[in-house]
Design a protein around this motif. Structure first.
Motif, PDB file in Angstrom:
ATOM      1  N   ALA A  86       3.671 -39.841  23.092  1.00  0.00           N
ATOM      2  CA  ALA A  86       5.121 -39.917  22.923  1.00  0.00           C
ATOM      3  C   ALA A  86       5.479 -39.532  21.494  1.00  0.00           C
ATOM      4  N   GLN A  87       6.545 -38.805  21.331  1.00  0.00           N
ATOM      5  CA  GLN A  87       7.007 -38.414  20.001  1.00  0.00           C
ATOM      6  C   GLN A  87       8.126 -39.352  19.572  1.00  0.00           C
ATOM      7  N   LEU A  88       7.773 -40.590  19.331  1.00  0.00           N
ATOM      8  CA  LEU A  88       8.751 -41.584  18.897  1.00  0.00           C
ATOM      9  C   LEU A  88       9.001 -41.430  17.401  1.00  0.00           C
ATOM     10  N   PRO A  89      10.170 -41.832  16.938  1.00  0.00           N
ATOM     11  CA  PRO A  89      10.421 -41.802  15.492  1.00  0.00           C
ATOM     12  C   PRO A  89       9.382 -42.638  14.746  1.00  0.00           C
ATOM     13  N   GLU A 124       1.339 -38.119  13.366  1.00  0.00           N
ATOM     14  CA  GLU A 124       0.089 -37.610  13.935  1.00  0.00           C
ATOM     15  C   GLU A 124       0.074 -36.091  14.006  1.00  0.00           C
ATOM     16  N   THR A 125       1.227 -35.461  13.817  1.00  0.00           N
ATOM     17  CA  THR A 125       1.296 -34.000  13.818  1.00  0.00           C
ATOM     18  C   THR A 125       0.882 -33.446  12.461  1.00  0.00           C
ATOM     19  N   LYS A 165       1.280 -31.097   0.938  1.00  0.00           N
ATOM     20  CA  LYS A 165       0.955 -31.311   2.349  1.00  0.00           C
ATOM     21  C   LYS A 165       1.895 -32.334   2.986  1.00  0.00           C
ATOM     22  N   ASN A 166       2.318 -33.332   2.232  1.00  0.00           N
ATOM     23  CA  ASN A 166       3.186 -34.383   2.770  1.00  0.00           C
ATOM     24  C   ASN A 166       4.633 -33.937   2.943  1.00  0.00           C
ATOM     25  N   LYS A 167       4.996 -32.815   2.352  1.00  0.00           N
ATOM     26  CA  LYS A 167       6.368 -32.312   2.520  1.00  0.00           C
ATOM     27  C   LYS A 167       6.587 -31.783   3.935  1.00  0.00           C
ATOM     28  N   GLU A 168       5.496 -31.448   4.626  1.00  0.00           N
ATOM     29  CA  GLU A 168       5.609 -31.008   6.021  1.00  0.00           C
ATOM     30  C   GLU A 168       6.035 -32.203   6.866  1.00  0.00           C
ATOM     31  N   LYS A 169       6.859 -31.950   7.874  1.00  0.00           N
ATOM     32  CA  LYS A 169       7.339 -33.043   8.724  1.00  0.00           C
ATOM     33  C   LYS A 169       7.567 -32.521  10.131  1.00  0.00           C
TER      34      LYS A 169
END
Length: 107
Positions: free
Chosen positions: A18-21, A28-29, A47-51
């Motif tokens: 599930a793609q929950l908030p 996990e992506t 790397k953490n700027k990706e969302k």
């Protein structure tokens, strides 16, 4: 139940998850990378700027795409050596204060 009742069928997304908030640090992506040596930076770890579409800013408690300080807040986490710092920033925002940028330091 009779034969005329409708059946409900749940179809998972292709990954089966599930793609929950979730907070960015729990994505996990895009796996969260703790800053080296527990450093707090004025610019977040690249790397953490990706969302993903359901990442939330841990500090602002709003979708990451709406966070005006994402360049820094992307490193926010509730675990590890910087957790206490980020919890303070989160509480400041909840009380209506502006999110302060981190000071360059090693904890």
């Amino acid at each position: 139940m009779s034969d005329s009742d409708d059946d409900v069928v749940f179809i998972p997304n292709p990954t089966g998850k599930a793609q929950l908030p979730h907070a960015r640090c729990a994505c996990e992506t895009h796996i969260f990378v703790a800053p080296p040596g527990g450093q707090l930076r004025h610019q977040g770890t690249a790397k953490n700027k990706e969302k993903c579409a359901t990442c939330f800013c841990y500090v602002c408690d709003k979708p990451a795409k709406e966070c005006t300080s994402w360049a820094v807040h992307c490193d926010a986490t509730d675990k590890g050596p910087n957790a206490a710092y980020w919890k303070i920033r989160r509480n400041e925002v909840k009380r209506g204060g502006a999110p302060a940028p981190p000071k360059q330091q090693t904890l």
